[in-house]
Design an enzyme around this catalytic site. Sequence first.
Site, PDB file in Angstrom:
ATOM      1  N   GLY A   1     102.004  34.744  -3.851  1.00 30.92           N
ATOM      2  CA  GLY A   1     103.334  34.985  -4.381  1.00 30.92           C
ATOM      3  C   GLY A   1     103.339  35.105  -5.887  1.00 30.92           C
ATOM      4  O   GLY A   1     102.314  35.426  -6.507  1.00 30.92           O
TER       5      GLY A   1
ATOM      6  N   GLY B   1     103.990  29.910  -7.952  1.00 35.99           N
ATOM      7  CA  GLY B   1     102.622  29.411  -7.875  1.00 35.99           C
ATOM      8  C   GLY B   1     102.428  28.150  -8.704  1.00 35.99           C
ATOM      9  O   GLY B   1     101.716  27.223  -8.297  1.00 35.99           O
TER      10      GLY B   1
ATOM     11  N   GLU C   1      96.977  33.038  -4.839  1.00 36.17           N
ATOM     12  CA  GLU C   1      96.864  34.487  -4.972  1.00 36.17           C
ATOM     13  C   GLU C   1      98.149  34.976  -5.631  1.00 36.17           C
ATOM     14  O   GLU C   1      99.175  35.129  -4.976  1.00 36.17           O
ATOM     15  CB  GLU C   1      96.656  35.137  -3.594  1.00 36.17           C
ATOM     16  CG  GLU C   1      95.340  34.798  -2.930  1.00 36.17           C
ATOM     17  CD  GLU C   1      94.132  35.354  -3.677  1.00 36.17           C
ATOM     18  OE1 GLU C   1      94.320  36.261  -4.520  1.00 36.17           O
ATOM     19  OE2 GLU C   1      93.015  34.901  -3.424  1.00 36.17           O
TER      20      GLU C   1
ATOM     21  N   CYS D   1     100.514  43.603  -5.234  1.00 38.64           N
ATOM     22  CA  CYS D   1     100.042  42.721  -6.309  1.00 38.64           C
ATOM     23  C   CYS D   1      98.926  43.356  -7.135  1.00 38.64           C
ATOM     24  O   CYS D   1      98.718  42.973  -8.283  1.00 38.64           O
ATOM     25  CB  CYS D   1      99.569  41.387  -5.735  1.00 38.64           C
ATOM     26  SG  CYS D   1      98.206  41.522  -4.567  1.00 38.64           S
TER      27      CYS D   1
END
Length: 506
Positions: free
Chosen positions: A193, A198, A215, A250
């Site tokens: 996310g 995070g 991640e 991402c």
Amino acid sequence: MNQTSPEKISETIEHLRRVFRSGRTKNVNYRRKQLEGIKRMVEENESLFVESLHKDLKKPKFEAIMIETDYILNNVREMLYNLNSYVKPTKVAKDLVLAFDDAFIQPEPYGLVLIIGTWNYPLIVCLSPLIGAIAAGNVAIVKPSEIAPNAADLFEKLLPQYVDKDCYRVINGDATVNQHLLKEKFDYIFFTGSQPIGRKVYASAVDNFTPVTLELGGKSPVYIDDSVIDQDFCYKRLLWAKFINAGQTCVAPDYVLCSDKVAQRFIRSAKLILKQFYGNDVQKSKDLTRIINDNHFNRLVNLLESSSGEIVIGGSSDKNDRFIEPTILLNCSIDDPLMKEEIFGPILPIVIVSNVDEAIQLINRKSKPLTLYVFSQNQSVIDKISLETSSGSICANDALIHLSVDALPFGGVGDSGFGVYHGKSTFDTFSHYKSVLIRGYNPLLEWVSSKRYPPYTESNLKRLLRVIKKRHLMPADSDWTVLFIFLLGALSFYFLNNLTQYLAAK
């Protein structure tokens, strides 16, 4: 979407811990059966997964299958093919004094793991880590993103039909459910996310000394060298990677660094390529995903309106349809609003640089990206960027494609995250590698190692230091090592046998 209560969360966690302690998931055949269940779930319900992704994101069937369902099927096939080798202990090199003993590294499961997914690729970010967690022998809770509710609901409905619901649970709900989950103690947390969330996940994990994989994302730069100025296929690769899933990836190329000469050529080519991709009326194309929700739509439109860059392609939008046309801006400064945060949408700014050194300088001014892209026909340029920058990964002369290589670990560095997965790396992430030494009772080697016991003497110290001195040894699983140990054993037997006969004769 169901909203799981705090009481239900605590009850689920306690149940999963009891089942893990029973040892059920440590059986390799059991793990294989669960992985085969994941495979059947995706194969038998592919059309339902495609439909859910279309409802949440208007994701085209082509992208839903190629990048989500088929990707997961290849993930689980790879794990099934290699599971037996992954779970085997790995022998390690030993000192002479331990030559007859067993020294190895044994993978073992952590226990209860929490997998928190995000919304842009709902299947990948939930199922890919789950496959590794199952293969490694863990029990797991999966929390899909509430921002993609159709995919989350389908996941909660289907998973218990194909895997052991005593060991693997889906918990749905909004952000408050995440907060309740993070108050509980887990043995491992895998989060995909944004950076702000995070940080909260990491802070919660620290309180319980829980290992984490984060991640995250970041601004993945693209440098285009003058050597590819006339290579239209390079531009096509770049534009595909940028605008797939409407830029909500991402590792999507976030901004371009290039000379003015390359920029002009790139813009001319991009106009033709995007017309080939999406036709004359982009909004009517069935091949362009929509922005996930109004909040993200408004954020992107505000970024676009506040930019000082020149819109040279696209720029239109429709809030009712959550549609933003693929947009390219020229002459953005490094301090432009578009350059301050990860864009995560179909907007591509171009920053003009004079050479590769200036590009490297600008890249290094920002946080370390999840991925870095370079397009060049000059290997020295590729090597220079690779050596003088830091990123989670680097891909030259293409984009996104490196994620298809299972043997390449995927993960960030610095602000883009830490920890890796993909292929065996996913198994490794969810495994604790336990060091094991099992000693035997060889009389000769016991005589040698007995020099460690008191009373200490100088002569014993010298003998012991000679024996334990580090030497360049052959690998533990080398045929020559096996032969050496066999011969050493034979000599030991011969020596002891003759000693016994001698003593008997005396």
